[in-house]
Design a protein around this motif. Structure first.
Motif, short mmCIF file in Angstrom:
data_model
loop_
_atom_site.label_atom_id
_atom_site.label_comp_id
_atom_site.label_asym_id
_atom_site.label_seq_id
_atom_site.Cartn_x
_atom_site.Cartn_y
_atom_site.Cartn_z
N VAL A 194 8.04 39.15 3.76
CA VAL A 194 6.66 38.67 3.81
C VAL A 194 5.71 39.85 3.83
CG1 VAL A 194 7.26 36.53 4.98
CG2 VAL A 194 6.72 38.54 6.34
N GLU A 197 0.93 43.63 7.69
CA GLU A 197 -0.43 43.43 8.21
C GLU A 197 -1.46 43.56 7.09
OE1 GLU A 197 -1.38 42.63 11.14
OE2 GLU A 197 0.32 43.05 12.44
N PRO A 228 0.14 35.83 3.40
CA PRO A 228 0.43 34.41 3.15
C PRO A 228 -0.69 33.48 3.60
CG PRO A 228 1.95 35.34 4.76
CD PRO A 228 1.14 36.45 4.25
N ASP A 229 -0.85 32.41 2.86
CA ASP A 229 -1.81 31.38 3.25
C ASP A 229 -1.44 30.87 4.63
OD1 ASP A 229 -3.11 31.67 0.91
OD2 ASP A 229 -2.78 29.64 0.17
N GLY A 230 -2.45 30.52 5.39
CA GLY A 230 -2.23 30.06 6.76
C GLY A 230 -2.43 31.16 7.78
N THR A 231 -2.40 32.43 7.33
CA THR A 231 -2.68 33.53 8.25
C THR A 231 -4.13 33.43 8.72
OG1 THR A 231 -1.11 34.91 7.08
CG2 THR A 231 -2.70 36.05 8.47
N VAL A 232 -4.33 33.64 10.02
CA VAL A 232 -5.65 33.41 10.58
C VAL A 232 -6.53 34.65 10.46
CG1 VAL A 232 -6.84 33.09 12.79
CG2 VAL A 232 -4.99 31.57 12.13
N ASP A 247 -11.72 30.69 13.96
CA ASP A 247 -10.42 31.14 13.44
C ASP A 247 -10.14 30.35 12.17
OD1 ASP A 247 -10.11 32.86 15.49
OD2 ASP A 247 -8.49 31.79 16.49
N VAL A 248 -10.16 31.03 11.04
CA VAL A 248 -10.01 30.33 9.75
C VAL A 248 -8.71 30.77 9.09
CG1 VAL A 248 -11.07 29.95 7.50
CG2 VAL A 248 -12.51 30.36 9.48
N PRO A 249 -7.84 29.82 8.73
CA PRO A 249 -6.63 30.19 8.01
C PRO A 249 -6.95 30.57 6.56
CG PRO A 249 -6.45 27.99 8.98
CD PRO A 249 -7.89 28.38 9.02
N LYS A 251 -6.71 30.50 2.75
CA LYS A 251 -6.33 29.47 1.78
C LYS A 251 -6.51 30.05 0.39
CE LYS A 251 -8.87 25.72 1.68
NZ LYS A 251 -9.41 24.43 2.14
N ARG A 252 -5.50 29.99 -0.39
CA ARG A 252 -5.49 30.59 -1.74
C ARG A 252 -5.94 32.05 -1.69
NH1 ARG A 252 -8.21 25.47 -3.89
NH2 ARG A 252 -6.46 24.07 -4.05
N LEU B 156 -2.49 24.64 4.94
CA LEU B 156 -1.02 24.69 4.99
C LEU B 156 -0.45 23.87 6.12
CD1 LEU B 156 0.22 28.32 4.53
CD2 LEU B 156 0.73 26.35 3.16
N TRP B 158 3.48 23.71 8.09
CA TRP B 158 4.80 24.32 8.13
C TRP B 158 5.78 23.32 8.74
CZ3 TRP B 158 0.33 26.82 9.30
CH2 TRP B 158 0.07 28.05 8.71
N PRO B 238 -0.11 32.20 12.19
CA PRO B 238 0.15 33.62 11.91
C PRO B 238 -1.08 34.50 12.17
CG PRO B 238 1.04 32.25 10.17
CD PRO B 238 0.29 31.33 11.08
N LYS B 239 -0.87 35.57 12.91
CA LYS B 239 -1.88 36.58 13.24
C LYS B 239 -2.97 36.04 14.16
CE LYS B 239 0.03 39.61 10.41
NZ LYS B 239 1.30 38.92 10.18
N ALA B 272 -2.37 24.09 9.75
CA ALA B 272 -3.50 25.00 9.91
C ALA B 272 -4.79 24.23 10.16
CB ALA B 272 -3.65 25.86 8.66
N VAL B 275 -9.82 23.17 11.72
CA VAL B 275 -10.55 24.39 12.04
C VAL B 275 -11.73 23.99 12.92
CG1 VAL B 275 -11.98 26.22 11.08
CG2 VAL B 275 -9.87 25.57 9.95
#
Lengths: 283, 368
Positions: A194, A197, A228-232, A247-249, A251-252, B156, B158, B238-239, B272, B275
């Protein structure tokens, strides 16, 4: 405990008496039948004490005793005992594991950031068909089967039934298959490589009808892989009214949020422990 | 002898019925049937609400023609699976703010008992004189409603396929997420030692996180063991970074030589979405004179968040976490409708706060 003591007595008696002689092969192979030569005459009782089983059988002393392969599946030290009317005799022998034909493959971690030096541990435990750890074995063939790239393989020696290798993850994210093969055994594990950072996290803002639309540039790691998508991504905005955090994940590939802003405002972003640039907007 | 016993039993029965009647608030209602003062009007209203006599309470409003009855009832009994739907009004304190001949302002502090512990709500009520009686003028705030629309949600999600029970020993499982404690600060409070700090999910998959701590004395013996319980955002994407707080009641810092931290992370299915933005955060003093961090929560998804839980981390000028406070929000978060919140900060800590950060945990009935 109650069964152990009579056995010990039996074994001790057999060692001391030496009345009926047995001549098993000094070494055998797990799962293979053997024949044990005996001396003496008359009816006798044959015992075979193995690491995980005991058998007892009435036999004719002086004739060969056939031990079936099914009774010799566990490798280790066996003691054959023959007790006749004139006492007991015994003889130990060793059953070695059969040819390596099974593998337990442990690959850790199942997810690894890209470009992690020696970040992947691959350990193969070698067994024969009967789950005996194969202490002496030919090398294990480890393979890396990346998607869209040529597979790479290398042999590693087996020490005490274990062979291992440490791998550095690729610089490009994606799944890779790691395999190990010996005999008819061929095990595959999947490792997900993956993005690491986020690197050089940058945001920009554009006016929209209710304030500003704040958006990151495509978020990538230092090797250029998209995070990766979903990372905040955490956006923080301070204006005259107060502070806003969201906190926004992603997306694309990007994270974006509409922020109503009163007057001048400072906006910053962070993802995990990585901080991005700061914007000053409004006015 | 028999007649004496019967008399004693009768008296005891009457006394017990009287106690029950008093406890139920009926005496208060009886006394205040005609509210002679603004405070009595508010007490009467609240006693009927506590008895869940919403019809009676509604009938006592001065402006009931302007107030939607369902909205009024939902203010106290909750709606959309909010925390108030799992709560009871236990008690209240009422005092006047200012009073005139025809109008008065009365403040009420409502004490709810809820499924997650006590919850306080402060309301300022306008009271008007109608003839000989004072009645509460209920604020007419039509609840904002979002017009019918489709909100596309394509964040997303999971899902996890774990190793099966029938799988061989050699079949390995998916690894647990990598979660790291970023900071830990031990603080002596008057009645306890409190550990505060932050943890981050360093992995690329969601994690269910819990932080525990063991206090060790000078001989490396265990003094106490506690976990963050609900003072943490358990599900971390994540993160994502969460504050945590671990309380050790009746503990002194001098007794502690070292702290053993333990972060446990499980791989869980997660989404996710939603929000939730935390807007207009500011440190201020509430009407009771307490230091609070207040703001508004805005659910940016299309799904209702039943029970929001706010966790705030406070930092000093060096960026060190010096306090973590939390609070449940009584109302559910409807899409795009802002809901106010406020969490307390001890006054001695508030003066050292340089900046702060708020995260929102949420409990949803459809995920339970």
């Amino acid at each position: 405990m109650s069964k152990t003591i009579p056995f010990l007595i039996l074994v001790a008696a057999a060692w001391s008496a030496r009345a009926a002689d047995l001549h098993p092969p000094s070494e055998a192979t797990a799962g293979n039948s053997i024949s044990i030569l005996t001396s003496g005459s008359g009816k006798a009782t044959f015992y075979l004490i193995g690491p995980a089983s005991v058998i007892k059988r009435q036999v004719q002393a002086g004739s060969d005793i056939a031990v079936d392969g099914d009774d010799l599946q566990n490798s280790g030290r066996y003691i054959a005992i023959l007790c006749g009317s004139d006492g007991c005799g015994s003889s130990p022998f060793l059953v070695n594991p059969a040819a390596p034909n099974r593998l337990s493959l442990q690959v850790h971690p199942s997810r690894v950031p890209v470009a992690s030096v020696n970040g992947i541990s691959v350990v193969a435990f070698v067994f024969d068909n009967f789950h005996n750890l194969a202490l002496r074995s030919p090398p294990v063939k480890f393979s890396i089967l990346p998607k869209d790239e040529k597979p790479v393989s290398a042999d590693r020696p087996v020490e005490n039934g274990v062979a291992w290798v440490r791998l550095t993850s690729a610089r490009k994210q994606g799944t890779t298959e790691i395999g190990a093969a010996i005999g008819h055994a061929d095990e595959i594990r999947v490792v997900q490589q993956v993005a690491a950072e986020a690197c050089n996290l940058r945001i920009h803002a554009n006016r929209d009808k209710n304030g500003f639309l704040v958006e990151t540039d495509p978020v990538r790691d230092c090797s250029g892989n998209p995070v990766p998508d979903g990372t905040v991504v955490s956006f923080t905005m301070s204006d005259a009214v107060g502070k806003t955090t969201v906190d926004v994940p992603i997306k694309r590939g990007v994270a974006k949020i509409a922020m109503p802003i009163k007057g001048r405002a400072r906006i910053s972003a962070a993802s995990g422990v990585v901080t991005g640039n700061e914007l000053e907007v409004g006015g | 002898m028999k007649s004496t016993l019967a008399v004693v039993l009768s008296i005891a029965t009457v006394v017990l019925i009287g106690i029950a009647w008093y406890q139920s608030g009926a005496s208060e209602q009886h006394e205040l049937r005609a509210a002679a003062t603004p405070e009595q009007a508010v007490r009467l209203l609240l006693s009927q609400i506590r008895a869940r006599d919403f019809d009676g309470a509604y009938a006592r409003l001065a402006n009931r023609a302007d107030v939607d009855k369902d909205s009024f009832v939902h203010e106290f009994s909750g709606s959309h699976g909010s925390l108030l739907t799992y709560a009871n009004l236990e008690s209240y304190d009422v005092w006047g703010l200012h009073s005139g001949d025809e109008q008065a302002m009365v403040r009420a502090k409502l004490h709810y008992s809820t499924a997650v512990g006590p919850l306080d709500d402060i309301r300022d009520m306008k009271v008007e004189k109608h003839g000989d009686t004072w009645k509460v003028q209920w604020p007419v705030n039509p609840a904002p409603k979002l017009p019918p629309q489709v909100i596309p949600v394509n964040y997303l999600r999971w899902d996890v396929i774990n190793r099966g029970a029938e799988d061989d020993w050699g079949v390995q499982n998916v690894d647990s997420p990598q979660v790291r404690i970023l900071s830990m600060n031990a603080i002596q409070r008057p009645d306890s030692v409190v550990l505060v700090g932050e943890a981050v999910n360093e992995d690329s998959v969601p994690a269910y996180v819990n932080v525990g701590a063991t206090l060790l004395d000078h001989d490396q013996r265990e003094l106490a063991q506690e976990s963050s319980f609900d003072n943490i955002s358990h599900t971390l994407l994540p993160k994502q970074v969460t504050p945590y707080r671990i309380d050790f009641p009746d503990m002194r810092l001098e007794r502690i030589k070292s702290v053993r931290m333990d972060v446990k992370a499980l791989l869980v299915s997660a989404s996710a979405d939603p929000v939730i933005a935390v807007n207009q955060q500011k440190l201020e003093t509430d009407p009771l004179g307490k230091k609070v961090l207040s703001g508004e929560l805005l659910n940016e998804s299309g799904e209702i968040v039943n029970i929001p839980h706010v966790i705030a981390a406070y930092y000093d000028s060096n960026g060190k976490v010096i306090w973590v406070s939390d609070g449940y929000v009584a109302q559910a978060l409807l899409p795009e409708i802002p809901v106010p919140f406020a969490v307390d900060i001890p006054p001695d800590i508030a003066k050292n706060v340089h900046t702060y950060r708020v995260v929102v945990n949420h409990y949803d009935t459809h995920q339970a």
